[in-house]
Design a protein around this motif. Structure first.
Motif, mmCIF file in Angstrom:
data_model
loop_
_atom_site.group_PDB
_atom_site.id
_atom_site.type_symbol
_atom_site.label_atom_id
_atom_site.label_comp_id
_atom_site.label_asym_id
_atom_site.label_seq_id
_atom_site.Cartn_x
_atom_site.Cartn_y
_atom_site.Cartn_z
ATOM 1 N N GLY A 91 -20.442 -11.736 32.564
ATOM 2 C CA GLY A 91 -19.175 -12.454 32.616
ATOM 3 C C GLY A 91 -19.165 -13.660 33.524
ATOM 4 O O GLY A 91 -18.418 -14.585 33.317
ATOM 5 N N GLY A 92 -19.994 -13.667 34.542
ATOM 6 C CA GLY A 92 -20.008 -14.803 35.456
ATOM 7 C C GLY A 92 -19.286 -14.508 36.748
ATOM 8 O O GLY A 92 -19.038 -13.356 37.097
ATOM 9 N N GLY A 93 -18.933 -15.571 37.452
ATOM 10 C CA GLY A 93 -18.392 -15.425 38.794
ATOM 11 C C GLY A 93 -19.525 -15.607 39.792
ATOM 12 O O GLY A 93 -20.615 -15.068 39.593
ATOM 13 N N THR A 94 -19.260 -16.394 40.841
ATOM 14 C CA THR A 94 -20.334 -16.671 41.802
ATOM 15 C C THR A 94 -20.824 -15.396 42.474
ATOM 16 O O THR A 94 -22.024 -15.234 42.712
ATOM 17 N N THR A 95 -19.912 -14.479 42.763
ATOM 18 C CA THR A 95 -20.338 -13.242 43.430
ATOM 19 C C THR A 95 -21.236 -12.413 42.520
ATOM 20 O O THR A 95 -22.330 -11.991 42.929
ATOM 21 N N ALA A 96 -20.811 -12.168 41.296
ATOM 22 C CA ALA A 96 -21.619 -11.352 40.384
ATOM 23 C C ALA A 96 -22.987 -12.001 40.152
ATOM 24 O O ALA A 96 -24.019 -11.314 40.116
ATOM 25 N N PHE A 124 -12.674 -18.652 39.259
ATOM 26 C CA PHE A 124 -12.249 -17.283 39.552
ATOM 27 C C PHE A 124 -13.484 -16.397 39.484
ATOM 28 O O PHE A 124 -14.406 -16.653 38.708
ATOM 29 N N ASN A 125 -13.471 -15.346 40.276
ATOM 30 C CA ASN A 125 -14.684 -14.589 40.557
ATOM 31 C C ASN A 125 -14.794 -13.317 39.705
ATOM 32 O O ASN A 125 -13.837 -12.902 39.051
ATOM 33 N N ALA A 126 -15.976 -12.722 39.767
ATOM 34 C CA ALA A 126 -16.235 -11.434 39.123
ATOM 35 C C ALA A 126 -17.202 -10.667 39.998
ATOM 36 O O ALA A 126 -17.999 -11.260 40.729
ATOM 37 N N HIS A 137 -23.203 -20.890 37.791
ATOM 38 C CA HIS A 137 -22.951 -21.102 39.221
ATOM 39 C C HIS A 137 -24.221 -21.335 40.032
ATOM 40 O O HIS A 137 -24.428 -22.434 40.539
ATOM 41 N N GLY A 161 -18.462 -1.718 47.950
ATOM 42 C CA GLY A 161 -17.332 -2.654 47.947
ATOM 43 C C GLY A 161 -17.373 -3.655 46.811
ATOM 44 O O GLY A 161 -16.362 -4.250 46.451
ATOM 45 N N GLY A 162 -18.554 -3.885 46.243
ATOM 46 C CA GLY A 162 -18.661 -4.729 45.056
ATOM 47 C C GLY A 162 -18.994 -6.180 45.301
ATOM 48 O O GLY A 162 -19.242 -6.908 44.339
ATOM 49 N N SER A 163 -19.005 -6.637 46.566
ATOM 50 C CA SER A 163 -19.261 -8.063 46.779
ATOM 51 C C SER A 163 -20.457 -8.323 47.691
ATOM 52 O O SER A 163 -20.714 -9.469 48.054
ATOM 53 N N ALA A 191 -13.665 -5.272 44.542
ATOM 54 C CA ALA A 191 -13.873 -6.577 45.189
ATOM 55 C C ALA A 191 -12.600 -7.410 45.079
ATOM 56 O O ALA A 191 -11.964 -7.457 44.020
ATOM 57 N N TYR A 238 -10.592 -12.393 42.307
ATOM 58 C CA TYR A 238 -11.479 -11.663 41.388
ATOM 59 C C TYR A 238 -10.695 -11.240 40.140
ATOM 60 O O TYR A 238 -9.750 -10.455 40.239
#
Lengths: 277, 190
Positions: free
Chosen positions: B133-138, A132-134, B175, B63-65, A140, A239
């Motif tokens: 926190g992580g997440g591939t996008t962040a 799950f993304n952040a 990631h 948009g944040g991504s 987002a 997200y």
């Protein structure tokens, strides 16, 4: 590169990466009855596109001390990925008769290399890592499917595996051409099929009404896929930094939609592979 | 009309002319001092005026991504390593709205150097990365904000390796593979 240099290079990598586990991926018997002269370069075939998907590995991201993303309401990524992985296992095994291996079945930390070892030792046909993304903004939203990005080193290694094999003599006397692939670049020979798998999963997730990010298909140099020796993708399903998405991610409807999408994706990918043969 | 009234009228006219001249002067001078799209990195109080350059710096888009470019004025440094430090520090700062930070707050630059083969090494530290926190996008936004910023402003640098507290690391938060230098990723830029 001279074969001796190649072997030395491999030995160096063995020493450098403790989890280097038998990465002789493409030992191919070439002309057993009429061995090619040792001086000729033996071109190794690309990985076979198997028409039967017999085993898939589902990798629930994070675990143990590594909680992954934590939503504002306290929901943890590591728990969601495990819940959905179990749903997928139940659905795919019961409906498709395909063996599903989970890299973890409880809340435990698992390094990326150990996940790859589980997948490679299972001789699985597909590897799906669930996450799950952040993002820095709560705006987002949507799912993404990633496949491995090849950097300059990966491109060079891929070319080397396609053109340079080391000729070795087996105890039986047969001469084999063996390509050594570095542990940290094992995914390189599968990138094309991983991209195809990622494309299929984007389609089926969208079809299952799972909200998708823009663009949904992504490529990145991912640590968790680098050493996986089969078509592999990483799915960021929603997200958790988006409160509405975090709430939806805990629902049975969302988790079932993802499980059914993966079921459909495996089915479609298997069909594509059979058609390609 | 009395003499006294005439004096008041002349005085009022002169005052109006003076005010108009002041307003005109402000309008003529302003464009040279303030270009609206350019942010200036803050200089230490009392420091001697420095030569500045315009740098392309990447932050998170609204948009944040995705990433978005911004132009910032940063100090002109004497060496490539020092200039690299300037541009990375600009990427670590909080941008003007509506852009968002890409690198977690609390991240600091410990060192910057360029190797013999032209790869740059960015050594990061601070608590920000440990609590990310992580997440591939962040993670992608944080990593490529730095990689893209360095390669955009130092044309000789083609790849960037990120170190944490002086050592090679696998990832920031599980990631993105940071074991090797990374090339810029313009696909992430809107």
């Amino acid at each position: 590169m001279h074969p001796a240099c190649c072997l030395l290079h491999t030995a160096y990598r063995v020493a450098r990466y403790p989890f280097f586990a038998a990465i002789v991926l493409a030992g191919v018997l070439l002309g057993a009855q009429a061995p090619a002269p040792p001086s000729s370069s033996a071109e190794l075939p690309p990985p076979a596109a198997t028409s039967t998907v017999q085993t898939i590995v589902i990798d629930p991201g994070h675990g143990g001390d590594d909680t992954g993303v934590k939503a504002a309401d306290g929901v943890l990524e590591k728990q969601l990925t495990l819940d959905i992985a179990k749903r997928i296992k139940t659905l795919v095994e019961s409906r498709l008769g395909i063996r599903v291996v989970l890299t973890r079945e409880d809340d435990r930390a698992l390094p990326a290399d150990e996940r790859a070892i589980i997948a490679n030792n299972s001789r699985a046909d597909l590897f799906l890592s669930l996450h799950f993304n952040a993002a820095p903004s709560p705006a987002a939203s949507g799912a993404q499917v990633y496949y491995q990005h090849l950097d300059r080193e990966g491109e060079a290694a891929l070319q080397a595996t396609q053109t340079a094999g080391v000729r070795m003599t087996a105890p039986s006397g047969e001469t084999r051409s063996v390509a050594f692939v570095r542990w940290d670049l094992a995914q390189i020979r599968h990138v094309d099929r991983s991209a195809a798998l990622a494309g299929v999963l984007v389609d089926v997730l969208g079809g299952a009404q799972v909200p998708m990010d823009t663009p949904p298909l992504q490529q990145a140099p991912l640590r968790g896929l680098a050493s996986v020796n089969m078509p592999a993708v990483l799915m960021e399903l929603a997200y958790l930094t988006n409160p509405a998405q975090a709430k939806a991610a805990t629902s049975t409807e969302f988790q079932d939609a993802v499980a059914h999408a993966v079921h459909d994706g495996v089915l479609r990918f298997r069909g594509q592979a059979a058609t390609a043969q | 009309m009395t003499d006294r009234r005439l004096v008041w009228i002349i005085a009022g006219g002169l005052a109006a002319l003076a005010i108009a001249a002041l307003v005109l002067a402000q309008l003529l001078i302003r464009p040279r001092n303030a270009a609206p799209a350019v942010e200036t990195a803050s200089a230490a109080p009392g420091a001697a005026p420095l030569a500045h350059i315009r740098a392309t710096v990447f932050y998170t888009a609204p948009g944040g991504s995705r990433l978005s470019r911004a132009i910032r004025e940063i100090a002109l440094a004497e060496t490539a390593d020092a200039q690299g430090s300037e541009v990375v520090n600009a990427a670590l700062q909080t941008p003007r709205a509506p852009l968002l930070p890409a690198v977690p707050a609390g991240t600091t630059l410990r060192g910057f150097y360029i190797g013999d083969d032209g790869d740059a090494f960015v050594d990061l530290g601070g608590d920000g990365l440990k609590t990310a926190g992580g997440g591939t996008t962040a993670e992608s936004l944080a990593v490529y904000a730095i990689v893209n910023t360095v390669t955009a402003n130092l044309p000789a640098v083609k790849r960037v390796q990120i170190l944490i507290d002086g050592t090679e690391v696998d990832t920031l938060a599980g990631h993105l593979d940071l074991r090797r230098p990374l090339s810029p990723n313009m696909a992430l830029v809107q």
